[in-house]
Design a protein around this motif. Structure first.
Motif, PDB file in Angstrom:
ATOM      1  N   ASN A 493       0.739  -1.308  -0.330  1.00 49.90           N
ATOM      2  CA  ASN A 493      -0.284  -0.157  -0.011  1.00 49.90           C
ATOM      3  C   ASN A 493       0.480   1.712   0.153  1.00 49.90           C
ATOM      4  O   ASN A 493       0.706   2.323  -0.580  1.00 49.90           O
ATOM      5  N   LEU A 494       1.869   1.195   0.730  1.00 43.99           N
ATOM      6  CA  LEU A 494       3.005   2.575   0.938  1.00 43.99           C
ATOM      7  C   LEU A 494       3.621   2.480  -0.855  1.00 43.99           C
ATOM      8  O   LEU A 494       3.649   3.732  -1.223  1.00 43.99           O
ATOM      9  N   LYS A 495       3.633   1.616  -0.983  1.00 42.69           N
ATOM     10  CA  LYS A 495       4.767   2.052  -2.394  1.00 42.69           C
ATOM     11  C   LYS A 495       4.060   2.676  -3.590  1.00 42.69           C
ATOM     12  O   LYS A 495       3.700   2.943  -4.010  1.00 42.69           O
ATOM     13  N   VAL A 557      16.157   9.844  -6.605  1.00 41.00           N
ATOM     14  CA  VAL A 557      15.113   9.536  -7.301  1.00 41.00           C
ATOM     15  C   VAL A 557      14.858   8.049  -7.296  1.00 41.00           C
ATOM     16  O   VAL A 557      15.336   7.191  -7.415  1.00 41.00           O
ATOM     17  N   LYS A 558      13.614   7.878  -7.063  1.00 46.53           N
ATOM     18  CA  LYS A 558      13.587   6.530  -6.975  1.00 46.53           C
ATOM     19  C   LYS A 558      12.227   6.097  -8.087  1.00 46.53           C
ATOM     20  O   LYS A 558      11.185   7.229  -7.741  1.00 46.53           O
ATOM     21  N   SER A 559      12.141   4.999  -8.038  1.00 42.56           N
ATOM     22  CA  SER A 559      11.270   4.835  -9.342  1.00 42.56           C
ATOM     23  C   SER A 559      10.549   4.014  -8.935  1.00 42.56           C
ATOM     24  O   SER A 559      10.005   2.684  -7.980  1.00 42.56           O
ATOM     25  N   GLN A 560       9.299   3.455  -9.216  1.00 40.74           N
ATOM     26  CA  GLN A 560       8.151   2.351  -9.412  1.00 40.74           C
ATOM     27  C   GLN A 560       8.459   1.149  -9.210  1.00 40.74           C
ATOM     28  O   GLN A 560       8.356  -0.093  -9.261  1.00 40.74           O
ATOM     29  N   GLU A 561       9.425   0.832 -10.682  1.00 42.81           N
ATOM     30  CA  GLU A 561      10.252   0.008 -10.869  1.00 42.81           C
ATOM     31  C   GLU A 561      11.421  -1.278 -10.048  1.00 42.81           C
ATOM     32  O   GLU A 561      11.004  -2.351  -9.749  1.00 42.81           O
ATOM     33  N   GLY A 562      11.999   0.161  -9.699  1.00 38.07           N
ATOM     34  CA  GLY A 562      12.774  -0.478  -8.788  1.00 38.07           C
ATOM     35  C   GLY A 562      11.837  -0.575  -7.191  1.00 38.07           C
ATOM     36  O   GLY A 562      12.625  -1.712  -6.577  1.00 38.07           O
ATOM     37  N   LEU A 563      11.150  -0.258  -6.508  1.00 38.14           N
ATOM     38  CA  LEU A 563      10.383  -0.763  -5.379  1.00 38.14           C
ATOM     39  C   LEU A 563       9.480  -1.946  -5.682  1.00 38.14           C
ATOM     40  O   LEU A 563       9.975  -2.929  -4.523  1.00 38.14           O
ATOM     41  N   GLU A 564       9.646  -2.597  -6.734  1.00 37.65           N
ATOM     42  CA  GLU A 564       8.499  -3.300  -6.899  1.00 37.65           C
ATOM     43  C   GLU A 564       9.268  -4.267  -7.051  1.00 37.65           C
ATOM     44  O   GLU A 564       9.129  -5.342  -6.772  1.00 37.65           O
ATOM     45  N   GLU A 565      10.260  -3.909  -7.862  1.00 37.75           N
ATOM     46  CA  GLU A 565      10.874  -5.246  -7.116  1.00 37.75           C
ATOM     47  C   GLU A 565      11.800  -5.824  -6.307  1.00 37.75           C
ATOM     48  O   GLU A 565      12.251  -6.718  -5.951  1.00 37.75           O
ATOM     49  N   LEU A 566      11.613  -4.280  -4.896  1.00 34.82           N
ATOM     50  CA  LEU A 566      12.841  -5.101  -4.158  1.00 34.82           C
ATOM     51  C   LEU A 566      11.489  -5.241  -3.446  1.00 34.82           C
ATOM     52  O   LEU A 566      12.131  -6.641  -2.666  1.00 34.82           O
ATOM     53  N   LEU A 567      10.577  -5.043  -3.121  1.00 33.00           N
ATOM     54  CA  LEU A 567       9.391  -5.502  -2.739  1.00 33.00           C
ATOM     55  C   LEU A 567       9.118  -7.064  -3.064  1.00 33.00           C
ATOM     56  O   LEU A 567       8.714  -8.207  -1.684  1.00 33.00           O
ATOM     57  N   LYS A 568       9.628  -8.069  -3.776  1.00 33.39           N
ATOM     58  CA  LYS A 568       8.680  -8.952  -4.279  1.00 33.39           C
ATOM     59  C   LYS A 568      10.450  -9.687  -3.521  1.00 33.39           C
ATOM     60  O   LYS A 568      10.039 -10.968  -3.047  1.00 33.39           O
ATOM     61  N   THR A 569      11.237  -9.294  -3.727  1.00 30.53           N
ATOM     62  CA  THR A 569      12.910  -9.822  -2.881  1.00 30.53           C
ATOM     63  C   THR A 569      12.238  -9.795  -1.645  1.00 30.53           C
ATOM     64  O   THR A 569      12.604 -10.747  -1.006  1.00 30.53           O
ATOM     65  N   ILE A 570      12.026  -9.296  -1.079  1.00 32.43           N
ATOM     66  CA  ILE A 570      11.225  -9.424   0.798  1.00 32.43           C
ATOM     67  C   ILE A 570      10.589  -9.749   0.925  1.00 32.43           C
ATOM     68  O   ILE A 570      10.698 -10.515   2.067  1.00 32.43           O
ATOM     69  N   VAL A 571       9.445  -9.970   0.098  1.00 35.48           N
ATOM     70  CA  VAL A 571       8.532 -11.235   0.096  1.00 35.48           C
ATOM     71  C   VAL A 571       8.791 -12.612   0.362  1.00 35.48           C
ATOM     72  O   VAL A 571       8.705 -12.739   1.184  1.00 35.48           O
TER      73      VAL A 571
END
Length: 579
Positions: A493-495, A557-571
């Motif tokens: 949700n935060l992402k 500069v933060k991108s949605q794609e980078g955070l999406e990939e980071l969140l998958k790794t976290i999960v």
């Protein structure tokens, strides 16, 4: 009519061609490194024998440079085609920049035949000065110290502020820089302002992250070109300890103007002087008294020579005790310095305690200020006059106290007795004390009742058999286990709402919760635990995730794609750890 018009135009053209003035100012390039020399070329060309240069070149404001050299040459030729005298004067000026950034160079003026000619102003860009000294062979781990001084042209004993920065491509190295040693040299006095580290700037010189480590003031105590030595520091790692040094900077220290008063020593700034009697007692002849000479203001306060109490046949003076109360200011060290003298009057009567004459140089007004002497007038009494000046009550109290302090009896120790004021009984204090005692007694009764009830409950409840240490630890871990799926949903949700600060804060809470399940406080301990019980692959994946999180967290500069990939790794990773 047409022939007349053509003749007039040709006449004007010949006059213009005959008497022509060309003036130009150019630099050899528009962008310079921090240590490059800026070369300016001034060219004045006079076409015509009737043109007379009445003034020399009037240079623009070059206070942001040090002029390190200049020269000029004049050439005169006759054009054979037009039989015109051509005079060309070329001047070259070599400048050393004092500051970085964009600097405007103004117009050069010259007067020819009562007419003023000028050049067009232009800008030159001075890049930031950084001397790189390699810490290690690996380029990704290089650390550089850089000392920056904006104002490099100052007066003798006038301060300039230096800023120490650290640069590194690896952001973790910035936190390892410790043990900063400020420069020490006989011709400069250095006073620290603070050693507070600033926030890390991810977009420093050459896109290298940077951080301010320290700020300090430099007071050069001699004129001329003074070189400030390098600042050193150490970079501590788990395996070794490396020493790094900053660049050196040369200051152009100007001599103080002529016409200084005879009493001027080395005080530069803005100061005031006062002298006063520290104690409240009356001065008595042939008995010591405290006299304070206070110098307050802002400038080279800790390093300047203080005005002393002048010698006199009316009193005897001893070496003072110096007390310093200074802190960094905007134009020097500000505060006050107290010189506490012990002075013994040699005679009774009126005596004048005088200080030496004191003068200082004010850099703002560029003038010397003579404060002259400060005088403290005291009326020194004789011993008989001091006794006569006392009241009857003071005499009785002094006599009683002296008697009790010096006379002891076998029964009573009278030295502890003093003349005191009669005190009265306070009923409020008695009532408050009684209320406190009653309250403590009630608390004690409640505590005893609670202990009896607890003993009865313990007798009725059968004791539970104790298991092994492993079983107990497993039960505690099950109780502390957190549903990490709640964290995953909240992070998603935060992402989606681009709340990056809350995203990384929540991620830190998740990592802390997971480490607490296994009773591990730090990331390094948890990584060792994973390598021992979950396998080296999972531990390595955990370490790589921590690095990715730091890179994304401090990325400008933060991108949605980078955070999406980071969140998958976290999960994926935390799901495997919590199995």
């Amino acid at each position: 009519m047409k022939d007349r018009l053509i003749y007039i135009l040709l006449t004007f053209a010949s006059v213009i061609a005959y008497g022509q003035v060309n003036l130009s100012l150019d630099a050899d390039k528009t962008e310079y490194a921090g240590k490059d020399i800026v070369n300016l070329t001034i060219v004045l060309e006079l076409n015509g024998s009737d043109l007379v240069q009445q003034t020399g070149f009037q240079l623009p404001d070059l206070s942001k440079f040090n002029i390190i050299g200049s020269g000029s040459v004049t050439n005169t030729v006759i054009d054979p085609a037009t039989n015109t005298l051509i005079t060309q004067k070329v001047s070259r000026i070599a400048l050393e920049p004092k500051k970085k950034g964009k600097i405007k160079i103004g117009s050069v003026l010259v007067t020819v035949n009562n007419k003023i000619y000028k050049t067009e102003p232009f800008d030159v860009n001075i890049r930031e000065i950084i001397e790189k000294r390699s810490l290690a062979a690996n380029n990704s781990n290089e650390v550089y110290l850089n000392m920056e001084i904006e104002d490099r042209e100052i007066y003798q004993d006038q301060p300039t502020i230096a800023i120490l920065k650290v640069y590194s491509r690896n952001m973790d190295n910035l936190r390892k820089v410790k043990n900063i040693r400020l420069p020490q040299q006989n011709n400069i006095n250095v006073h620290p302002i603070n050693f507070n580290k600033s926030e890390i700037d991810p977009s420093g010189y050459g896109n290298m992250p940077s951080q301010i480590l320290a700020m300090f003031m430099i007071f050069p105590n001699e004129a001329g070109y003074v070189e400030v030595p390098a600042v050193s520091a150490s970079v501590n790692s788990y395996s070794n300890k490396n020493k790094i040094s900053s660049n050196k900077i040369k200051l152009n220290v100007k001599r103080l103007p002529e016409g200084a008063p005879d009493c001027f020593k080395n005080a530069v700034g803005n100061f005031t002087v006062s002298v006063y009697h520290a104690a409240k007692e009356k001065a008595e002849a042939k008995k010591p008294l405290n006299v304070v000479v206070k110098v307050s203001g802002e400038g080279n306060l800790p390093d300047m020579e203080l005005p002393k109490i002048a010698a006199s046949p009316d009193y005897e003076v001893f070496a003072p005790k110096i007390t310093t109360k200074v802190s960094p200011g905007t134009s020097g060290m500000k505060g006050e310095i107290l010189a506490n003298y012990v002075v013994i009057p040699k005679k009774s009567g009126t005596i004048s305690i005088k200080t030496e004459q004191f003068a200082f140089f004010d850099p703002e007004s560029r003038e010397y200020v003579d404060l002259g002497q400060k005088v403290l007038a005291l009326d020194a009494l004789s011993h008989d006059q001091v006794l006569e000046a006392r009241t009857t009550v003071e005499k009785v109290n002094e006599y009683t106290n002296n008697l009790l302090e010096t006379v002891n009896t076998p029964v009573l120790k009278t030295t502890s007795l003093k003349v005191k004021e009669k005190s009265k009984f306070h009923w409020n204090i008695l009532l408050v004390n009684i209320a406190i005692l009653l309250g403590l007694f009630v608390v004690y009764l409640l505590f005893r009742t609670w202990q009896k009830k607890r003993a009865l409950v313990r007798e009725t409840v059968p004791s539970k058999p104790l298991g092994s240490v492993a079983e107990t630890e497993k039960e505690i871990r099950e109780l502390m286990k957190t549903d990490i799926n709640d964290y995953f949903g909240y992070l998603e949700n935060l992402k989606d709402h681009s709340e990056y600060e809350k995203f990384f804060a929540t991620l830190e809470d998740l990592d802390q919760e997971v480490r607490n399940q296994y009773f591990k406080g730090s990331v390094a301990e948890f990584k060792t635990f994973l390598e021992k019980h979950k396998g080296s692959a999972l531990a390595e994946e955990y370490g790589m995730l921590q690095q990715k999180v730091q890179i994304e967290k401090y990325s400008p500069v933060k991108s949605q794609e980078g955070l999406e990939e980071l969140l998958k790794t976290i999960v994926n990773l935390y799901s495997q750890i919590s199995k």
